[in-house]
Enzyme design. Structure first.
Site, mmCIF file in Angstrom:
data_model
loop_
_atom_site.group_PDB
_atom_site.id
_atom_site.type_symbol
_atom_site.label_atom_id
_atom_site.label_comp_id
_atom_site.label_asym_id
_atom_site.label_seq_id
_atom_site.Cartn_x
_atom_site.Cartn_y
_atom_site.Cartn_z
ATOM 1 C CD GLU A 153 4.807 37.992 -15.058
ATOM 2 O OE1 GLU A 153 4.146 37.268 -15.944
ATOM 3 O OE2 GLU A 153 4.285 38.323 -14.011
ATOM 4 C CG ASP A 154 2.225 35.816 -18.924
ATOM 5 O OD1 ASP A 154 2.586 36.272 -18.240
ATOM 6 O OD2 ASP A 154 0.878 35.305 -19.289
ATOM 7 C CG ASP A 174 -2.062 44.890 -18.526
ATOM 8 O OD1 ASP A 174 -2.383 45.928 -18.469
ATOM 9 O OD2 ASP A 174 -2.814 44.047 -18.990
ATOM 10 C CG PHE A 201 -8.096 40.612 -22.958
ATOM 11 C CD1 PHE A 201 -7.807 40.829 -21.421
ATOM 12 C CD2 PHE A 201 -8.185 39.139 -23.011
ATOM 13 C CE1 PHE A 201 -7.493 39.971 -20.772
ATOM 14 C CE2 PHE A 201 -8.008 38.020 -22.198
ATOM 15 C CZ PHE A 201 -7.667 38.518 -20.849
ATOM 16 C CB VAL A 202 -3.134 39.134 -26.361
ATOM 17 C CG1 VAL A 202 -2.974 40.404 -27.447
ATOM 18 C CG2 VAL A 202 -2.076 39.827 -25.036
ATOM 19 N NE ARG A 242 -3.208 29.348 -18.214
ATOM 20 C CZ ARG A 242 -3.129 30.343 -17.452
ATOM 21 N NH1 ARG A 242 -2.120 31.248 -18.019
ATOM 22 N NH2 ARG A 242 -3.949 30.616 -16.209
HETATM 23 C C1 PRP Z 1 -1.074 37.607 -15.706
HETATM 24 C C2 PRP Z 1 0.454 37.862 -16.039
HETATM 25 C C3 PRP Z 1 1.212 38.622 -15.089
HETATM 26 C C4 PRP Z 1 0.396 39.570 -14.821
HETATM 27 C C5 PRP Z 1 0.598 40.798 -15.605
HETATM 28 O O1 PRP Z 1 -1.105 36.878 -14.609
HETATM 29 O O2 PRP Z 1 0.790 36.236 -16.179
HETATM 30 O O3 PRP Z 1 1.691 37.811 -14.079
HETATM 31 O O4 PRP Z 1 -1.025 39.024 -15.248
HETATM 32 O O5 PRP Z 1 -0.536 41.816 -15.042
HETATM 33 P P1 PRP Z 1 -0.164 43.005 -14.498
HETATM 34 O O6 PRP Z 1 1.208 43.760 -15.013
HETATM 35 O O7 PRP Z 1 -1.219 44.019 -14.364
HETATM 36 O O8 PRP Z 1 0.079 42.737 -12.769
HETATM 37 P P2 PRP Z 1 -2.463 36.206 -14.050
HETATM 38 O O9 PRP Z 1 -2.758 36.837 -12.782
HETATM 39 O O10 PRP Z 1 -3.685 36.465 -15.052
HETATM 40 O O11 PRP Z 1 -2.291 34.784 -13.719
HETATM 41 P P3 PRP Z 1 -1.596 33.581 -14.670
HETATM 42 O O12 PRP Z 1 -0.326 33.830 -15.163
HETATM 43 O O13 PRP Z 1 -1.999 32.315 -14.280
HETATM 44 O O14 PRP Z 1 -2.681 33.622 -16.037
#
Ligand code: PRP
Length: 181
Positions: free
Chosen positions: A105-106, A109, A158-159, A171
């Protein structure tokens, strides 16, 4: 972590510069290489945010490791807010049964995405399931879930950058920074 002058007008502050990210990823790669020696590692990137981290992390894994790569896509965010509902947009291609899964994961949160994903993947009966995230925001957790491998713990800001977006933009920034509001 090193604070730097922003390199992009969308950033109010650089949290992690390129060298800091690179050095930490090298450490994570060494740890993962050692932990998964002799096992069947299946690295699962969570699209789209993890792609840049995943690509860099993969290149730090030992050549001797038995590594397979797959992807899942889920979405829960609209703008800056988690919608709470995690939608599966793309499922695994390969069968994870009996393999050692490492979800990449990136950012973690609220933990909602990870909780939903790990539950779904456990149903496929992998041999093991761990999580590696570049960023962890422990103060935002709504579900008590703790990734085994964490690049950096960051404050509740918010990063964007290094794979992380705001409405699908930014991105490509090579650093992780706080978005200017
Ligand atoms: C982002 C990120 C994680 C998730 C984390 O994905 O990549 O998967 O949110 O947040 P959480 O712990 O509150 O669930 P996003 O839904 O923004 O999709 P993306 O990866 O395509 O940007």
């Amino acid at each position: 972590m090193s604070a730097q002058t922003p390199t992009h007008p969308a950033l109010s502050k650089v949290l992690l510069d390129e060298n800091t990210i690179k050095a930490r990823i090298r450490e994570l790669g060494a740890q993962i290489t050692s932990d998964y020696a002799g096992r069947r590692l299946m690295v699962v990137g969570v699209l789209k945010g993890s792609v840049i981290f995943l690509a860099d992390l993969l290149r730090t894994l030992g050549a001797e490791l038995d590594v397979e790569v797959d992807f899942v896509a889920v979405s829960s965010y609209a703008g800056k807010n988690s919608t709470g509902a995690v939608r599966t947009l793309l499922d695994l291609r390969a069968d994870p049964e009996g393999k050692d899964l490492l979800l990449v994961e990136d950012i973690v949160d609220t933990g909602l995405t990870l909780a939903s994903l790990t539950e779904t993947l456990r149903a496929h009966r992998p041999n093991s399931l761990e999580v590696c995230t570049l960023l962890d925001k422990p103060d935002c957790r709504k579900i008590p879930i703790q990734p085994k491998y964490v690049g950096f713990r960051i404050p509740n800001e918010f990063v964007i950058g290094y794979g992380l977006d705001y409405d699908e933009r930014y991105r490509q920034l090579p650093v992780v920074g706080v978005m200017r509001t």
